[in-house]
Design a protein around this motif. Sequence first.
Motif: not given
Length: 439
Positions: A202-219
């Motif tokens: 659960s946390f991994f999905k949240f983390m990957v999406k958050s980091v992707a957004e930080k880099h201007g991407l969408r996971a």
Amino acid sequence: MTDLAAFAQEKGIKYFMISFTDLFGGQRAKLVPAQAIADMQEDGAGFAGFATWLDMTPAHPDMLAVPDPETVIQLPWKPEVAWVAANPVMEGADVAQAPRNVLRKLVAEAAELGLNVKTGIEAEFFLLTPEGDKISDPADTAEKPCYDQQAVMRRYDVIAEVCDYMLELGWGPYQNDHEDANGQFEMNWEFDDALKTADKHSFFKFMVKSVAEKHGLRATFMPKPVEGLTGNGCHAHISVWDLAGKTNVFATDKGTGQTGELGLSEQGAAFLGGIMKHASALAAITNPTVNSYKRINAPRTMSGATWAPNTVTWTGNNRTHMVRVPGPGRFELRLPDGAANPYLLQAVIIAAGLSGIKTKADPGPRYDIDMYAEGHTVTDAPKLPLNLLDAIRWFDEDAALKAKLGEEFSASYIKMKMQEWTSFVTHFSQWERDTTLDI
């Protein structure tokens, strides 16, 4: 037990995200200032269940999400915030339909039998443009992009940042790679107790999406986000141990018979038998969306294989089947996809497996063939559902699996998923216009 107020003081936490997961896998949270966390730890944060994907009405009382302090994680990318998984409660009782509660109940049931289910998952995802309409890396165009060295390094900033965080959190990440589809990646960490794996997932999905957004991407973990490319799986590796976590009760010295010679004990074979017996029904949970069936019933992809099953078969170390036994004492369920609810995924594995142990279920024949090339020769194995409606119907007909998961949960899940299916079939699509406008 962790005192969240003391944790906040020690770590410099300003806010806590008290988080629970609804029936559709949506993560819901209240952002709570650290000054208020002591009361929240005792009483929980209040939510209106109807406002999420839970089977409730506006007339239901407040649902309180009571944080499990053992799950608290300081956000590595925003250290003043901490995330904590919560157990939904209503009027002093656990909410029976809440996914984490469903899993907790089954973990306890397994423990009563002296069993501790341990799992690891392989959560695949795509990195897309912010609009979600194309792969974010325009140079990622190889016909066989799996393990592409250049492509993974072009997304080094995202992948390395997430892996650094997992190292910091002590999850034991051990490999990251570009997967079989253009724009697709997978990151692996060590297996753990089923509830801990679900919380990490659960946390991994949240983390990957958050980091992707930080880099201007969408996971996205969507099962089939790009037509013609391999979809996002969420393969689960399963073993069962004694309560001390020292002895793998699935493992045995290689013996005779189709499971024994692969190093699976009789109990392990029965657990596998439960998975096979309930496969068509459990697909409603492991593959929970309309889009899921674009992955498991997909035509040949650009890379040459879907890497997804469509038939209920098992084998040894062979990735073309629904279940493979890659080594003694464990097996891999290759059916689940990226839309699977992290808690319900683990819950349905345990439910089906315990059902198999109780009935001493036979996993059926082992097929040591390439299912992609020779699957047509297997005529007596069940096919997996063709669509979400078929899966819901299979689940509704499986009284034993519904009972194991809990009747209240099962009824709510079926009701909500039927509403989702109805919403889908009443949607007017461009395909209909393109194919029937001039008939």
